[in-house]
Design an enzyme around this catalytic site. Structure first.
Site, PDB file in Angstrom:
ATOM      1  N   SER A 144       0.823  -1.201   0.000  1.00 56.91           N
ATOM      2  CA  SER A 144       0.000   0.000   0.000  1.00 56.91           C
ATOM      3  C   SER A 144       0.864   1.260   0.000  1.00 56.91           C
ATOM      4  O   SER A 144       1.661   1.470  -0.906  1.00 56.91           O
ATOM      5  CB  SER A 144      -0.962  -0.032   1.188  1.00 56.91           C
ATOM      6  OG  SER A 144      -1.902   1.012   1.111  1.00 56.91           O
ATOM      7  N   ASP A 303      -1.931   6.265  -4.235  1.00 52.22           N
ATOM      8  CA  ASP A 303      -0.788   5.524  -3.691  1.00 52.22           C
ATOM      9  C   ASP A 303      -0.406   4.382  -4.629  1.00 52.22           C
ATOM     10  O   ASP A 303      -1.060   4.165  -5.656  1.00 52.22           O
ATOM     11  CB  ASP A 303      -1.091   5.046  -2.270  1.00 52.22           C
ATOM     12  CG  ASP A 303      -2.199   4.006  -2.203  1.00 52.22           C
ATOM     13  OD1 ASP A 303      -2.957   3.873  -3.180  1.00 52.22           O
ATOM     14  OD2 ASP A 303      -2.311   3.331  -1.165  1.00 52.22           O
ATOM     15  N   ASP A 305      -0.758   1.172  -4.911  1.00 49.24           N
ATOM     16  CA  ASP A 305      -1.735   0.186  -5.384  1.00 49.24           C
ATOM     17  C   ASP A 305      -3.090   0.812  -5.689  1.00 49.24           C
ATOM     18  O   ASP A 305      -4.064   0.101  -5.918  1.00 49.24           O
ATOM     19  CB  ASP A 305      -1.880  -0.970  -4.392  1.00 49.24           C
ATOM     20  CG  ASP A 305      -2.511  -0.568  -3.071  1.00 49.24           C
ATOM     21  OD1 ASP A 305      -2.229   0.561  -2.610  1.00 49.24           O
ATOM     22  OD2 ASP A 305      -3.264  -1.366  -2.486  1.00 49.24           O
ATOM     23  N   ASP A 307      -5.461   2.478  -4.074  1.00 48.28           N
ATOM     24  CA  ASP A 307      -6.688   2.370  -3.287  1.00 48.28           C
ATOM     25  C   ASP A 307      -6.894   3.590  -2.381  1.00 48.28           C
ATOM     26  O   ASP A 307      -7.957   3.740  -1.784  1.00 48.28           O
ATOM     27  CB  ASP A 307      -6.740   1.070  -2.482  1.00 48.28           C
ATOM     28  CG  ASP A 307      -5.653   0.946  -1.427  1.00 48.28           C
ATOM     29  OD1 ASP A 307      -4.767   1.820  -1.351  1.00 48.28           O
ATOM     30  OD2 ASP A 307      -5.686  -0.054  -0.667  1.00 48.28           O
TER      31      ASP A 307
END
Length: 573
Positions: A144, A303, A305, A307
């Site tokens: 993340s 970010d 990834d 999300d």
């Protein structure tokens, strides 16, 4: 074996590759480093793994990924889910493609079919793919928004949400049984492909995902009205958001989208940022520079990834760009969806807004205004995803929107995890809506404060690494439990919720009741004047987090109240 014996095993056992052995031999004599790498097995928590990339049992590497995957495989087999298979995606971090392939081949060796994305994809697309492909589970390789030295491994179940009870505990138990590498099965990639167990997926899922995103738009005609005027700056921070975000904005009709070139391409070393986190103002340096050059209305960052979404927007009065917290951007989207769905008679029956217990209390005021139920869950978007499934099963509510304070939200039910791609498109539509009324997003935010109250929230984090740090974190929680405060930041403590004990205590009477939520190591203080605070250890990092919020009568009043509460809350830590 103790940590030294494990270290020697990794240095000599032919199971481990030469590069791993070279890395470990380079730290020979550094007892502290050896202990940190081998004093424990990298913990497979209720969501999966997260740790520093490197050699050792307490690090993210192909061997710890294999062990975790074997545990997951054992559980899938116990549920007869082999042929339904597992979808696997990964982001731009170092070793992400390698970890994804290792996970797939371990599953294949256990006769479990895998659907591996051909290149990096956003985490929410993995959540979508699990349900679209009717998979038993999903895996995404990501850390993340963590620093560049980290990577991670998150597990999803058949509903498309991260694993929740009972599956999280059951998978954890299976993973704990895999203690020896001899228990791990692996398969050759060529054989896996020949057997039909190893399948690649790509644009066919992208196209379906994109269609679901666009369905969330409420007023496409407003976008067309201001498409030539509104200016958007976007940075994917070297992550997976670049292609889907640019595509959805283009297909919705936005014409002036400026991407930060220095941060456009995927790069796990994150060369332009120390910390690839859209919550960090330093991550916006290049985006804000570009925004000044093009006179942008809105500045967005996702970010690695994709999300989480960070936001800046222009204050028309000062000409400066103002930072929005996840609570602020989430509330702008929530107000827009609830208001416009109500106006257009497209609100479903029994609508519900879902948020975590550490998210802004403004959500309650907004939900009440539009006669929408507010459902609170524990920290972690997986619990919001779980609510969508429960709503569908018991037909109690219809999910309308969900958000958490840590810059994550979801419009629609096509996915069961937070989605920065849909957050970008919804916030850009909101910005277009206000642009058509000659207002900025900051103007809209001030209007919300005037309507509902000046809610403001904060987060203070203490990082306490290693064995000693884990003990310090537990000591803080124990101390708070034994001696709960009566006043915090000049606010009387009205009630204390201890989620670990499933108990809420009213301070004035001693009356107790259930919290109504699952057991978790969390303390929550209800304070007078709509103030609150919460303490919990992080589930993914060596940190303890202090959340707090207040309601003021102006920006300045709210800021003063919040600072007083913060200082009182962390004064002894």
């Amino acid at each position: 074996m103790n940590y030294k014996e494990k270290y020697e095993q990794w240095c000599s056992d032919p199971y481990f590759d030469d590069l791993t052995k070279e890395e470990l031999k380079a730290i020979a004599g550094d007892d502290g480093e050896i202990e940190d790498r081998f004093y424990r097995q990298l913990e497979f928590g209720t969501g999966g793994l997260r740790g520093v990339i490197g050699a050792g049992t307490n690090r993210m590497n192909i061997y710890t990924v294999r062990q975790a995957t074997q545990g997951l495989a054992n559980y899938i087999v116990s549920q007869n889910g082999q042929m339904r298979g597992v979808a696997i995606a990964y982001d731009s971090r170092r070793m992400s493609p390698e970890f994804a392939k290792e996970a797939a081949l371990c599953l294949n060796a256990n006769d479990i079919k895998t659907y591996l994305f051909e290149s990096l994809r956003p985490t929410p697309e993995l959540s979508f793919a699990v349900r679209q492909l009717n998979c038993m589970a999903g895996i995404v390789i990501t850390a993340s928004h963590n620093p560049r030295e980290y990577n991670g491994y998150k597990v999803y179940w058949e509903d498309g949400a991260q694993i929740t009870p009972p599956h999280d505990k059951n998978i954890l138990a299976e993973a704990e049984h895999v203690r020896e590498f001899s228990q791990v099965k692996m398969m050759d990639e060529v054989e896996a492909v020949k057997s039909g167990l190893h399948q690649m997926v790509g644009s066919e899922i992208d196209d379906l995902y994109m269609e679901e995103l666009k369905k969330q738009s409420i007023h496409p005609e407003v976008i067309k009205e201001v498409a030539k005027d509104i200016k958007i700056v976007y940075t994917p921070l070297h992550g997976a958001g670049n292609l889907p975000v640019q595509r959805v904005l283009k297909e919705l009709g936005f014409e002036n989208v400026y991407v930060v070139k220095e941060q456009e391409q995927p790069d796990g070393s994150f060369p332009t940022v120390a910390y690839p986190n859209p919550e960090d103002e330093k991550a916006f340096a290049l985006a804000l520079k570009l925004a000044e050059e093009v006179d942008a209305d809105i500045v967005l960052a996702t970010d690695p990834d994709a999300d989480r979404l960070g936001v800046y927007a222009k204050d028309a009065k000062t000409g400066k760009y103002v930072s929005f917290t996840g609570n602020m951007s989430g509330m702008l989207i929530a107000e827009y969806i609830l208001r416009e769905r109500t106006k257009t008679n497209t609100m479903p029956e029994h609508p519900a807004l879902v948020e975590t217990i550490v998210t802004t209390k403004m959500a309650k005021a907004v939900a009440d205004t539009y006669a929408v139920a507010l459902i609170e869950v524990l920290t972690g978007f997986k619990y919001i995803g779980e609510q969508i499934r429960l709503f569908e099963e018991n037909q109690s509510y219809h999910y309308v929107f969900g958000l958490e304070e840590s810059y994550g939200c979801l419009a629609g039910t096509y996915a069961r995890d937070k989605d920065a791609c849909v957050a970008v498109m919804m916030l850009c539509e909101v910005a277009a809506y206000y642009k058509a009324k000659d207002q900025t997003l900051w103007d809209a935010m001030i209007d919300m404060y005037e309507k509902y109250g000046y809610y403001k929230e904060g987060l203070t984090t203490l990082t306490l690494k290693g064995i000693d740090g884990a003990k310090q974190i537990q000591d803080i929680m124990d101390r708070q439990r034994k001696n709960p405060p009566k006043v915090l930041g000049n606010h009387a403590v009205l009630a204390v919720r201890d989620y670990n004990e499933d108990r809420r205590i009213v301070m004035s009477t001693g009356e107790t009741s259930s919290t109504g939520l699952p057991k978790s190591n969390v303390l929550y203080y209800e304070l007078e004047d709509c103030a609150w605070c919460c303490i919990r250890p992080s589930g993914t990092e060596p940190k303890i987090k202090f959340y707090y919020g207040v309601k003021g009568i102006s920006l300045e009043d709210a800021a003063e109240k919040l600072e007083a509460l913060k200082q009182d809350l962390v004064k002894d830590e």
